[in-house]
Design an enzyme around this catalytic site. Structure first.
Site, PDB file in Angstrom:
ATOM      1  N   LYS A 176       6.009  -3.220   2.430  1.00 53.35           N
ATOM      2  CA  LYS A 176       6.032  -3.437   0.984  1.00 53.35           C
ATOM      3  C   LYS A 176       5.436  -2.199   0.329  1.00 53.35           C
ATOM      4  CE  LYS A 176       3.283  -4.966  -2.084  1.00 53.35           C
ATOM      5  NZ  LYS A 176       3.651  -3.994  -3.163  1.00 53.35           N
ATOM      6  N   GLY A 229      -5.282   0.624   0.331  1.00 58.55           N
ATOM      7  CA  GLY A 229      -5.380   0.299  -1.094  1.00 58.55           C
ATOM      8  C   GLY A 229      -6.837   0.110  -1.479  1.00 58.55           C
ATOM      9  N   SER A 230      -7.051  -0.720  -2.483  1.00 61.31           N
ATOM     10  CA  SER A 230      -8.402  -0.903  -3.009  1.00 61.31           C
ATOM     11  C   SER A 230      -9.237  -1.810  -2.103  1.00 61.31           C
ATOM     12  CB  SER A 230      -8.319  -1.525  -4.405  1.00 61.31           C
ATOM     13  OG  SER A 230      -7.721  -2.796  -4.317  1.00 61.31           O
ATOM     14  N   VAL A 233      -8.661  -5.660  -2.961  1.00 58.90           N
ATOM     15  CA  VAL A 233      -7.464  -6.277  -2.356  1.00 58.90           C
ATOM     16  C   VAL A 233      -7.592  -6.286  -0.833  1.00 58.90           C
ATOM     17  CG1 VAL A 233      -4.961  -6.109  -2.089  1.00 58.90           C
ATOM     18  CG2 VAL A 233      -5.993  -5.705  -4.329  1.00 58.90           C
ATOM     19  N   GLY A 234      -8.155  -5.217  -0.271  1.00 62.25           N
ATOM     20  CA  GLY A 234      -8.322  -5.158   1.180  1.00 62.25           C
ATOM     21  C   GLY A 234      -9.142  -6.326   1.708  1.00 62.25           C
ATOM     22  N   CYS A 285      -7.957   8.794  -2.062  1.00 59.26           N
ATOM     23  CA  CYS A 285      -9.126   8.065  -1.551  1.00 59.26           C
ATOM     24  C   CYS A 285     -10.172   9.047  -1.049  1.00 59.26           C
ATOM     25  CB  CYS A 285      -8.730   7.065  -0.476  1.00 59.26           C
ATOM     26  SG  CYS A 285      -7.633   7.740   0.734  1.00 59.26           S
ATOM     27  N   GLU A 386     -15.958   3.877  -7.165  1.00 64.31           N
ATOM     28  CA  GLU A 386     -14.745   4.689  -7.157  1.00 64.31           C
ATOM     29  C   GLU A 386     -14.024   4.585  -8.497  1.00 64.31           C
ATOM     30  OE1 GLU A 386     -11.449   3.467  -4.535  1.00 64.31           O
ATOM     31  OE2 GLU A 386     -11.393   5.561  -3.877  1.00 64.31           O
TER      32      GLU A 386
HETATM   33  P1  ADP Z   1      -4.244   0.678  -5.805  1.00 58.11           P
HETATM   34  O1  ADP Z   1      -3.242   0.178  -6.806  1.00 58.11           O
HETATM   35  O2  ADP Z   1      -5.540   1.048  -6.357  1.00 58.11           O
HETATM   36  O3  ADP Z   1      -3.671   1.648  -4.810  1.00 58.11           O
HETATM   37  P2  ADP Z   1      -4.235  -1.994  -4.750  1.00 58.11           P
HETATM   38  O4  ADP Z   1      -5.169  -2.487  -3.713  1.00 58.11           O
HETATM   39  O5  ADP Z   1      -4.179  -2.675  -6.056  1.00 58.11           O
HETATM   40  O6  ADP Z   1      -4.646  -0.494  -4.884  1.00 58.11           O
HETATM   41  O7  ADP Z   1      -2.763  -1.930  -4.184  1.00 58.11           O
HETATM   42  C1  ADP Z   1      -2.447  -1.455  -2.895  1.00 58.11           C
HETATM   43  C2  ADP Z   1      -1.271  -2.247  -2.371  1.00 58.11           C
HETATM   44  O8  ADP Z   1      -1.687  -3.598  -2.190  1.00 58.11           O
HETATM   45  C3  ADP Z   1      -0.058  -2.282  -3.290  1.00 58.11           C
HETATM   46  O9  ADP Z   1       1.124  -2.218  -2.529  1.00 58.11           O
HETATM   47  C4  ADP Z   1      -0.208  -3.637  -3.958  1.00 58.11           C
HETATM   48  O10 ADP Z   1       1.018  -4.180  -4.412  1.00 58.11           O
HETATM   49  C5  ADP Z   1      -0.756  -4.458  -2.816  1.00 58.11           C
HETATM   50  N1  ADP Z   1      -1.431  -5.697  -3.240  1.00 58.11           N
HETATM   51  C6  ADP Z   1      -2.063  -5.957  -4.401  1.00 58.11           C
HETATM   52  N2  ADP Z   1      -2.531  -7.223  -4.428  1.00 58.11           N
HETATM   53  C7  ADP Z   1      -2.195  -7.796  -3.252  1.00 58.11           C
HETATM   54  C8  ADP Z   1      -2.394  -9.081  -2.658  1.00 58.11           C
HETATM   55  N3  ADP Z   1      -3.017 -10.050  -3.301  1.00 58.11           N
HETATM   56  N4  ADP Z   1      -1.916  -9.292  -1.417  1.00 58.11           N
HETATM   57  C9  ADP Z   1      -1.281  -8.314  -0.737  1.00 58.11           C
HETATM   58  N5  ADP Z   1      -1.056  -7.091  -1.241  1.00 58.11           N
HETATM   59  C10 ADP Z   1      -1.499  -6.806  -2.476  1.00 58.11           C
END
Ligand code: ADP
Length: 496
Positions: A176, A229-230, A233-234, A285, A386
């Site tokens: 994704k 990612g963040s 969310v991680g 990052c 961050e």
């Molecule tokens: P950033 O936008 O700061 O890079 P995010 O953590 O928001 O970091 O997004 C990183 C990825 O995680 C993106 O592909 C985003 O669509 C996905 N993401 C965001 N929320 C969720 C979730 N609840 N479950 C799984 N993936 C998610």
């Protein structure tokens, strides 16, 4: 010009999302420029993609690894041919300047060649058995269907770090892409297919995190999740994956410190600071987001850095001469602005920038001025959290030990850097800075694909991309071959 509509890739076919819903991918330098419409996928689309990947796993896992590697090698060659076109498209969807998007594609090329070599390695161990006429070894096995969730800041490099090692090891994948940068993942996967990747081995479901990412994490047939990612969310991804005992590789945030000693080559450190803090508009990052200055050189360094940052040319990354592109979207601009307000409220001193650029050529994009805060103290939020934008905090110290203590005082531990011409200080930094990466006389950015990439503390959960990725994308099988023709009982027949 009509807008191109992209579809999901499932089992080698381009298919519309079941719901028919799409979202727009726009150029952050000019929102009137629509890059494409992409599927807003949901759980039912994810389920189809996972089923296709599961089916493909039955045959892909049996393709000899050197043959799998040949497809990756060919992918590297094709990416090299397409580098300019893909870089242009990446700048259009993500914003960073062309030199950097060329670097992003190059990283995928490097990764392809590096990982292709693994097809003839994938080494396991052989070891003596404790029993006579018995052979013992371990072999790497593929894990199965891997779910991959990617961010937008390295739209081709990061997917390549995930896909290529997973593929060479015999896994199949559902990826994704980030909602801001799906096109670069499409370009990468199209190249894999053009290089001969069989249908279903890689599947794409584009869409938003909660609708398309979460179902991938939760799907019982997905055996492992690789997430970048963040940290917020991680943490959610890891918790959800725990319910089905999926291994998760997390690569998350940083608040990366550059330490400049009084014996450093200050010109070099200045160049490094500008590149580290404002390259990719601070949206890495590994971005240099704290600069720790020895008090004796702090005033001179600060003055020069501020002058150079203020002179950086911000604009559309496709235009020649532009040094800093837009931020990727409105939300990132809002975060930068929020941290400017927080820093001011905490008593930090705004030295340059501090606001979104909205006039003239900037009117249709999401631009933020390169921003520097002085008089920052280690306990301030601007020194600890961050921002993921072109915002850097300057702190001062008196001794190397104090610098290490400040650098280590945060929750993150991705990248660090020391500028000094003293070899003793350099090795102390290598030993004492709490981070997955330490640079000497270079800024906190610039990872190469064949070294481990990842961090400690809140940055990750112990896994590494680059060198180390195969440990995540394979599972060990221990194999015992008994050629004695009799029952031999370990720990029993050979004891005494
Ligand atoms: P950033 O936008 O700061 O890079 P995010 O953590 O928001 O970091 O997004 C990183 C990825 O995680 C993106 O592909 C985003 O669509 C996905 N993401 C965001 N929320 C969720 C979730 N609840 N479950 C799984 N993936 C998610």
């Amino acid at each position: 010009m009509s807008t191109k509509t992209y579809q999901n890739l499932i089992g080698g076919e381009w298919v519309a999302p079941r719901s028919g819903k799409t979202f727009r991918n726009v150029n952050p330098a000019d929102h009137r420029d629509v890059v494409g419409e992409f599927p807003a996928s949901q759980a039912e689309d994810v389920a189809l993609a996972v089923a296709a990947a599961r089916k493909a796993f039955a045959t892909w896992r049996l393709v000899p690894a050197p043959k799998r590697a040949e497809i990756l090698y060919r992918t590297g060659q094709l990416l090299a041919e397409r580098k300019e076109q893909y870089a242009q498209q990446m700048t259009r969807e993500m914003g960073k300047v062309l030199a950097e998007t060329r670097g992003d594609v190059q990283e995928a090329i490097d990764e392809a060649y590096y990982v292709a070599g693994e097809g003839r390695r994938l080494f396991g161990q052989t070891t003596p058995s404790e029993l006579a006429n018995k052979f013992a070894m371990s072999v790497r096995m593929p894990v199965g269907v891997i779910g991959m969730i990617a961010p937008w800041n390295f739209p081709m490099a990061i997917p390549s770090w995930k896909l290529f090692p997973a593929l060479v090891a015999g896994n199949t994948c559902v990826i994704k892409p980030a909602e801001d940068t799906p096109l670069s993942t499409y370009n990468l996967v199209q190249t894999l297919m053009d290089a001969g990747l069989p249908p279903g081995v890689v599947n794409i479901v584009s869409g938003f995190g909660p609708e398309a990412g979460a179902p991938l994490v939760e799907h019982p047939d997905v055996r492992a999740i690789s997430f970048t990612g963040s940290s917020a969310v991680g943490a959610m991804v890891a918790q959800r994956a725990a319910a089905t005992f999926k291994p998760v590789s997390l690569e998350m945030g940083g608040k990366n410190a550059m330490i400049v000693m009084e014996d450093a080559n200050l010109e070099l450190a200045l160049e490094g600071a500008l590149w580290g803090a404002f390259g990719t508009t601070g949206q890495r990052c590994t971005a240099t987001s704290r600069i720790l200055l020895h008090r004796s050189i702090a005033a001179e360094f600060t003055e020069k850095l501020v002058a150079r940052a203020a002179a950086l040319k911000v604009g559309n990354g496709l235009h020649p001469g532009v040094e800093v592109g837009p931020q990727v979207n409105e939300q990132q601009i809002a975060t930068s602005a929020e941290y400017v307000a927080i820093a001011l409220a905490e008593g930090a001193k705004l030295l340059t920038g501090g606001k979104a650029l909205t006039e003239g050529d900037y009117a249709h994009g999401t631009f933020f001025a390169p921003t520097i805060f002085g008089a920052v103290r280690p306990e301030m939020r601007i020194a600890r959290e961050e921002v993921f934008g072109p915002v850097v905090a300057l702190l001062e110290f008196d001794t190397l030990e104090e610098a290490f203590a400040i650098a280590n005082s945060i929750e993150y531990g991705l990248s660090t850097s020391l500028y000094s011409r003293d070899v003793n200080r350099a090795f102390a930094a290598i030993r004492d800075l709490e981070a997955g990466i330490t640079y000497i006389n270079a800024p906190t950015i610039g990872a190469e694909v064949h070294l481990p990439f990842g961090g400690v503390k809140k940055t990750g959960n112990g896994h590494r991309e680059g060198l180390g990725a195969l440990d995540f994308y394979t599972t060990w099988k221990s194999v015992y071959v008994d050629f004695s023709d009799r029952l031999q009982r370990a720990q029993i027949d050979n004891a005494e």
